[in-house]
Design a protein around this motif. Sequence first.
Motif, PDB file in Angstrom:
ATOM      1  N   GLY A 131      -6.805 -86.315 -29.699  1.00  0.00           N
ATOM      2  CA  GLY A 131      -7.995 -85.499 -29.873  1.00  0.00           C
ATOM      3  C   GLY A 131      -8.948 -86.065 -30.912  1.00  0.00           C
ATOM      4  N   GLU A 132     -10.201 -85.619 -30.859  1.00  0.00           N
ATOM      5  CA  GLU A 132     -11.202 -86.040 -31.826  1.00  0.00           C
ATOM      6  C   GLU A 132     -10.906 -85.410 -33.182  1.00  0.00           C
ATOM      7  OE1 GLU A 132     -15.909 -86.751 -31.462  1.00  0.00           O
ATOM      8  OE2 GLU A 132     -15.319 -84.648 -31.271  1.00  0.00           O
ATOM      9  N   ILE A 133     -11.024 -86.195 -34.237  1.00  0.00           N
ATOM     10  CA  ILE A 133     -10.820 -85.673 -35.581  1.00  0.00           C
ATOM     11  C   ILE A 133     -12.156 -85.246 -36.169  1.00  0.00           C
ATOM     12  CG2 ILE A 133      -8.775 -87.099 -35.939  1.00  0.00           C
ATOM     13  CD1 ILE A 133     -10.458 -88.950 -37.669  1.00  0.00           C
ATOM     14  N   SER A 134     -12.124 -84.500 -37.266  1.00  0.00           N
ATOM     15  CA  SER A 134     -13.352 -84.027 -37.891  1.00  0.00           C
ATOM     16  C   SER A 134     -14.045 -85.160 -38.644  1.00  0.00           C
ATOM     17  CB  SER A 134     -13.045 -82.897 -38.866  1.00  0.00           C
ATOM     18  OG  SER A 134     -12.301 -83.385 -39.974  1.00  0.00           O
ATOM     19  N   VAL A 135     -15.322 -84.965 -38.948  1.00  0.00           N
ATOM     20  CA  VAL A 135     -16.064 -85.942 -39.756  1.00  0.00           C
ATOM     21  C   VAL A 135     -15.386 -86.104 -41.112  1.00  0.00           C
ATOM     22  CG1 VAL A 135     -18.238 -86.362 -40.964  1.00  0.00           C
ATOM     23  CG2 VAL A 135     -18.262 -85.541 -38.596  1.00  0.00           C
ATOM     24  N   GLN A 136     -14.934 -84.993 -41.680  1.00  0.00           N
ATOM     25  CA  GLN A 136     -14.303 -85.038 -42.998  1.00  0.00           C
ATOM     26  C   GLN A 136     -13.032 -85.872 -42.977  1.00  0.00           C
ATOM     27  OE1 GLN A 136     -15.461 -82.207 -41.515  1.00  0.00           O
ATOM     28  NE2 GLN A 136     -17.301 -82.129 -42.801  1.00  0.00           N
ATOM     29  N   GLU A 137     -12.237 -85.727 -41.916  1.00  0.00           N
ATOM     30  CA  GLU A 137     -10.998 -86.498 -41.832  1.00  0.00           C
ATOM     31  C   GLU A 137     -11.305 -87.976 -41.593  1.00  0.00           C
ATOM     32  OE1 GLU A 137      -6.695 -86.653 -39.491  1.00  0.00           O
ATOM     33  OE2 GLU A 137      -8.120 -85.032 -39.053  1.00  0.00           O
ATOM     34  N   GLU A 138     -12.301 -88.244 -40.762  1.00  0.00           N
ATOM     35  CA  GLU A 138     -12.676 -89.635 -40.523  1.00  0.00           C
ATOM     36  C   GLU A 138     -13.120 -90.300 -41.825  1.00  0.00           C
ATOM     37  OE1 GLU A 138     -15.646 -92.326 -37.669  1.00  0.00           O
ATOM     38  OE2 GLU A 138     -15.595 -90.152 -37.436  1.00  0.00           O
ATOM     39  N   LEU A 139     -13.922 -89.598 -42.607  1.00  0.00           N
ATOM     40  CA  LEU A 139     -14.370 -90.134 -43.890  1.00  0.00           C
ATOM     41  C   LEU A 139     -13.202 -90.328 -44.852  1.00  0.00           C
ATOM     42  CD1 LEU A 139     -17.641 -88.060 -44.424  1.00  0.00           C
ATOM     43  CD2 LEU A 139     -17.505 -90.544 -44.193  1.00  0.00           C
ATOM     44  N   ASP A 195      -9.435-115.559 -45.002  1.00  0.00           N
ATOM     45  CA  ASP A 195      -8.839-116.882 -45.171  1.00  0.00           C
ATOM     46  C   ASP A 195      -8.658-117.589 -43.829  1.00  0.00           C
ATOM     47  OD1 ASP A 195      -8.712-116.685 -47.906  1.00  0.00           O
ATOM     48  OD2 ASP A 195      -6.601-116.063 -47.963  1.00  0.00           O
ATOM     49  N   SER A 196      -8.451-116.799 -42.766  1.00  0.00           N
ATOM     50  CA  SER A 196      -8.249-117.364 -41.438  1.00  0.00           C
ATOM     51  C   SER A 196      -9.547-117.626 -40.683  1.00  0.00           C
ATOM     52  CB  SER A 196      -7.367-116.423 -40.604  1.00  0.00           C
ATOM     53  OG  SER A 196      -6.081-116.293 -41.184  1.00  0.00           O
ATOM     54  N   GLY A 197     -10.680-117.155 -41.229  1.00  0.00           N
ATOM     55  CA  GLY A 197     -11.957-117.460 -40.603  1.00  0.00           C
ATOM     56  C   GLY A 197     -12.840-116.286 -40.249  1.00  0.00           C
ATOM     57  N   ALA A 198     -12.441-115.058 -40.577  1.00  0.00           N
ATOM     58  CA  ALA A 198     -13.279-113.901 -40.261  1.00  0.00           C
ATOM     59  C   ALA A 198     -14.502-113.864 -41.178  1.00  0.00           C
ATOM     60  CB  ALA A 198     -12.487-112.604 -40.413  1.00  0.00           C
ATOM     61  N   SER A 199     -15.654-113.540 -40.611  1.00  0.00           N
ATOM     62  CA  SER A 199     -16.874-113.379 -41.407  1.00  0.00           C
ATOM     63  C   SER A 199     -17.360-111.935 -41.403  1.00  0.00           C
ATOM     64  CB  SER A 199     -17.981-114.304 -40.895  1.00  0.00           C
ATOM     65  OG  SER A 199     -18.240-114.061 -39.528  1.00  0.00           O
ATOM     66  N   ILE A 200     -16.729-111.094 -40.581  1.00  0.00           N
ATOM     67  CA  ILE A 200     -17.015-109.656 -40.531  1.00  0.00           C
ATOM     68  C   ILE A 200     -15.679-108.928 -40.477  1.00  0.00           C
ATOM     69  CG2 ILE A 200     -18.167-107.777 -39.293  1.00  0.00           C
ATOM     70  CD1 ILE A 200     -19.946-109.870 -37.951  1.00  0.00           C
ATOM     71  N   LEU A 201     -15.575-107.807 -41.185  1.00  0.00           N
ATOM     72  CA  LEU A 201     -14.363-107.000 -41.181  1.00  0.00           C
ATOM     73  C   LEU A 201     -14.728-105.603 -40.702  1.00  0.00           C
ATOM     74  CD1 LEU A 201     -13.113-108.291 -44.624  1.00  0.00           C
ATOM     75  CD2 LEU A 201     -12.130-108.863 -42.394  1.00  0.00           C
ATOM     76  N   ASP A 202     -14.204-105.218 -39.538  1.00  0.00           N
ATOM     77  CA  ASP A 202     -14.585-103.976 -38.870  1.00  0.00           C
ATOM     78  C   ASP A 202     -13.597-102.877 -39.204  1.00  0.00           C
ATOM     79  OD1 ASP A 202     -16.340-102.579 -37.129  1.00  0.00           O
ATOM     80  OD2 ASP A 202     -14.896-102.770 -35.484  1.00  0.00           O
ATOM     81  N   CYS A 203     -14.052-101.855 -39.922  1.00  0.00           N
ATOM     82  CA  CYS A 203     -13.192-100.765 -40.384  1.00  0.00           C
ATOM     83  C   CYS A 203     -13.494 -99.483 -39.606  1.00  0.00           C
ATOM     84  CB  CYS A 203     -13.403-100.521 -41.875  1.00  0.00           C
ATOM     85  SG  CYS A 203     -13.138-101.971 -42.916  1.00  0.00           S
ATOM     86  N   GLY A 204     -12.478 -98.888 -39.046  1.00  0.00           N
ATOM     87  CA  GLY A 204     -12.659 -97.647 -38.300  1.00  0.00           C
ATOM     88  C   GLY A 204     -11.675 -96.587 -38.732  1.00  0.00           C
ATOM     89  N   GLY A 205     -12.107 -95.343 -38.722  1.00  0.00           N
ATOM     90  CA  GLY A 205     -11.243 -94.234 -39.108  1.00  0.00           C
ATOM     91  C   GLY A 205     -10.763 -93.399 -37.949  1.00  0.00           C
ATOM     92  N   GLN A 206     -11.316 -93.668 -36.751  1.00  0.00           N
ATOM     93  CA  GLN A 206     -10.919 -92.891 -35.579  1.00  0.00           C
ATOM     94  C   GLN A 206     -10.827 -93.807 -34.364  1.00  0.00           C
ATOM     95  OE1 GLN A 206     -11.963 -88.712 -33.453  1.00  0.00           O
ATOM     96  NE2 GLN A 206     -13.751 -89.940 -33.949  1.00  0.00           N
ATOM     97  N   SER A 207      -9.678 -93.788 -33.719  1.00  0.00           N
ATOM     98  CA  SER A 207      -9.487 -94.558 -32.499  1.00  0.00           C
ATOM     99  C   SER A 207     -10.199 -93.885 -31.327  1.00  0.00           C
ATOM    100  CB  SER A 207      -7.992 -94.662 -32.189  1.00  0.00           C
ATOM    101  OG  SER A 207      -7.770 -95.138 -30.882  1.00  0.00           O
ATOM    102  N   LEU A 208     -10.548 -94.680 -30.322  1.00  0.00           N
ATOM    103  CA  LEU A 208     -11.126 -94.115 -29.095  1.00  0.00           C
ATOM    104  C   LEU A 208     -10.063 -93.758 -28.064  1.00  0.00           C
ATOM    105  CD1 LEU A 208     -14.332 -96.278 -28.473  1.00  0.00           C
ATOM    106  CD2 LEU A 208     -14.170 -93.993 -29.448  1.00  0.00           C
ATOM    107  N   ARG A 209      -8.805 -93.829 -28.433  1.00  0.00           N
ATOM    108  CA  ARG A 209      -7.735 -93.457 -27.498  1.00  0.00           C
ATOM    109  C   ARG A 209      -7.996 -92.076 -26.911  1.00  0.00           C
ATOM    110  NH1 ARG A 209      -1.754 -94.818 -29.716  1.00  0.00           N
ATOM    111  NH2 ARG A 209      -1.371 -93.161 -28.202  1.00  0.00           N
TER     112      ARG A 209
END
Length: 276
Positions: A47-55, A29-43
């Motif tokens: 620590g890195e999470i597993s593929v299963q947890e990210e999914l 509604d505010s003007g976004a045309s792409i919505l970027d969804c992530g399951g794991q931060s790069l902080r």
Amino acid sequence: MGVVNASVDSLLGGVDAAGAAELAAQMVDSGASILDCGGQSLRTDQGEISVQEELARVLPVIEAVHAACPDTTVSIDTYRAGVATEAIAAGAGLVNDPSGLLHEDLAGVVAGSGVDLVLAYSRAVPKVRMTRDQLVDDPVADGVGFINERIAVLQAAGVDRSTVVVDPGPDLGKSPDQTIEILHRGSEIRAAVGGGRFLWAVSKKDFIGALRERTPSQRGPGTLGALAAIDFEPGDIVRVHDVAGVADFFAVRAAINEGCDGPLDLPEHVRYEPGG
């Protein structure tokens, strides 16, 4: 591009599926045309999470966002081919890889699905903080070489160059001063990699915090300062957390730079603060 994170350790926290659907609708509604969804931060303090947890984190969010905003492109923010594959099947139409194609099997996923790919310039290993002695001497020259080499890998895998969006990688394997140099010389980098679309992911980044000693939640004004200095080209993407605020910024910028057809009057309901 609005940021809809499912990762609880992300810069400003994460959302569940219901919260993601609501946030996504607000951003569109505010003007976004792409919505970027992530399951794991790069902080790098997490620590890195597993593929299963990210999914498990991101798939429900992608499905909810896609259902709530079916006419809007959904992006999956990941560097893992397995996560990208499942996300595309769930409705993602763009893969935003912040690792610079660390895992080259991701190229085959992109080529096989036909979705667009964001290719970032990053020498960093995800989730690992680089120290000053590990940084390259010339991030512009190195960045150009890195991007061109990675594009060649993608093309060899069958990826069409026109589907690749280049991300100069602010903060990714770079010191704050190197990030500023990369952004300052963005047009030079674009020309050296053959042009094309760029993603500008400057929202609330560490280089702003370093310049002004601001925490992530205090970096909104600095984000607008960065956007004001970038030379944009048609097709470029801006990845932001505050879609409404950045939309206002671009609307005012365009009106002043390009002129505004009048008459333009202020509606009475926004003249004063409610109850003021």
